[in-house]
Design an enzyme around this catalytic site. Structure first.
Site, PDB file in Angstrom:
ATOM      1  CD  GLU A 126     -38.212 -63.613  28.087  1.00 56.87           C
ATOM      2  OE1 GLU A 126     -39.153 -63.403  27.302  1.00 56.87           O
ATOM      3  OE2 GLU A 126     -37.122 -63.002  28.031  1.00 56.87           O
TER       4      GLU A 126
ATOM      5  CG  HIS B 198     -37.539 -58.857  29.689  1.00 55.89           C
ATOM      6  ND1 HIS B 198     -36.991 -57.743  29.109  1.00 55.89           N
ATOM      7  CD2 HIS B 198     -38.205 -59.504  28.701  1.00 55.89           C
ATOM      8  CE1 HIS B 198     -37.312 -57.713  27.826  1.00 55.89           C
ATOM      9  NE2 HIS B 198     -38.053 -58.764  27.557  1.00 55.89           N
TER      10      HIS B 198
ATOM     11  CG  ASP C 293     -39.793 -57.752  23.980  1.00 54.94           C
ATOM     12  OD1 ASP C 293     -40.168 -58.921  23.794  1.00 54.94           O
ATOM     13  OD2 ASP C 293     -39.051 -57.394  24.925  1.00 54.94           O
TER      14      ASP C 293
ATOM     15  CG  HIS D 133     -42.764 -60.450  27.511  1.00 59.47           C
ATOM     16  ND1 HIS D 133     -43.135 -59.252  26.975  1.00 59.47           N
ATOM     17  CD2 HIS D 133     -41.423 -60.524  27.339  1.00 59.47           C
ATOM     18  CE1 HIS D 133     -42.072 -58.627  26.492  1.00 59.47           C
ATOM     19  NE2 HIS D 133     -41.010 -59.377  26.708  1.00 59.47           N
TER      20      HIS D 133
END
Ligand SMILES: [Zn+2]
Length: 180
Positions: free
Chosen positions: A47, A112, A123, A110
């Site tokens: 990630e 996934h 999150d 971010h």
């Protein structure tokens, strides 16, 4: 209207999302490419993430994401987790100084390792912490998650309103290029 997912394969010039009836979020191509470069297309990809940097437009309530910070060596990254280090704040601060105090912190992004991303409980807690504890202009922050096929963007306001933004316009056609 449900939010339209954006296919990550084709790069448009920018994406325009509806935030409120009077506010839009515009993500320019440079910022999109920066994030998409870290999409987890391989099993071995970790990630990635960072902060969103941009502007609050003066003549409207619109917000523009011009660029993002990208993974720093001090981050902790695995296939299913990303812990952002304080280096991202330093990068944001540096840009703010370079841009004569016009570069604003707008949120967190971010990746996934899934085709069409949904936020995890971690999150949601991370975003709540950012909205409650970080310094920013306006009444909300934005939180894109970059999946392997689709980017989705959520917003959380200071008052705690949480929802996904709907994609309003995709500027990718030739006639749109350079239009504004
Ligand atoms: Zn996540």
């Amino acid at each position: 209207m449900p939010p339209l997912p954006y296919a990550a394969g084709a790069y448009p010039v920018k994406l325009v999302y509806r935030v409120t009836p009077r506010q839009r979020l515009i993500v320019v191509e440079h910022a999109l490419k920066q994030m998409q470069a870290f999409a987890q297309h391989r099993w071995s990809s970790s990630e990635a993430g960072g902060v969103l940097l941009g502007r609050h437009l003066l003549d409207s309530r619109d917000v523009v994401v011009d660029e993002v910070s990208t993974p720093q060596s001090s981050d902790r990254r695995s296939r299913f987790s990303f812990f952002r280090s304080s280096k991202h704040e330093q990068v944001a601060r540096q840009r703010w100084l370079q841009e004569n105090s016009t570069s604003a912190y707008l949120g967190l992004w971010h990746t996934h390792p899934e085709r069409d991303p949904t936020p995890s409980g971690v999150d949601r807690r991370d975003w709540q912490q950012a909205v409650a504890g970080d310094k920013y202009e306006g009444d909300r922050l934005f939180f894109p998650i970059v999946g392997t096929d689709v980017i989705r963007i959520w917003t959380l306001s200071r008052r705690g309103t949480f929802r996904e933004l709907s994609l309003e316009k995709k500027y990718g056609d030739k006639q749109d290029r350079g239009a504004d």
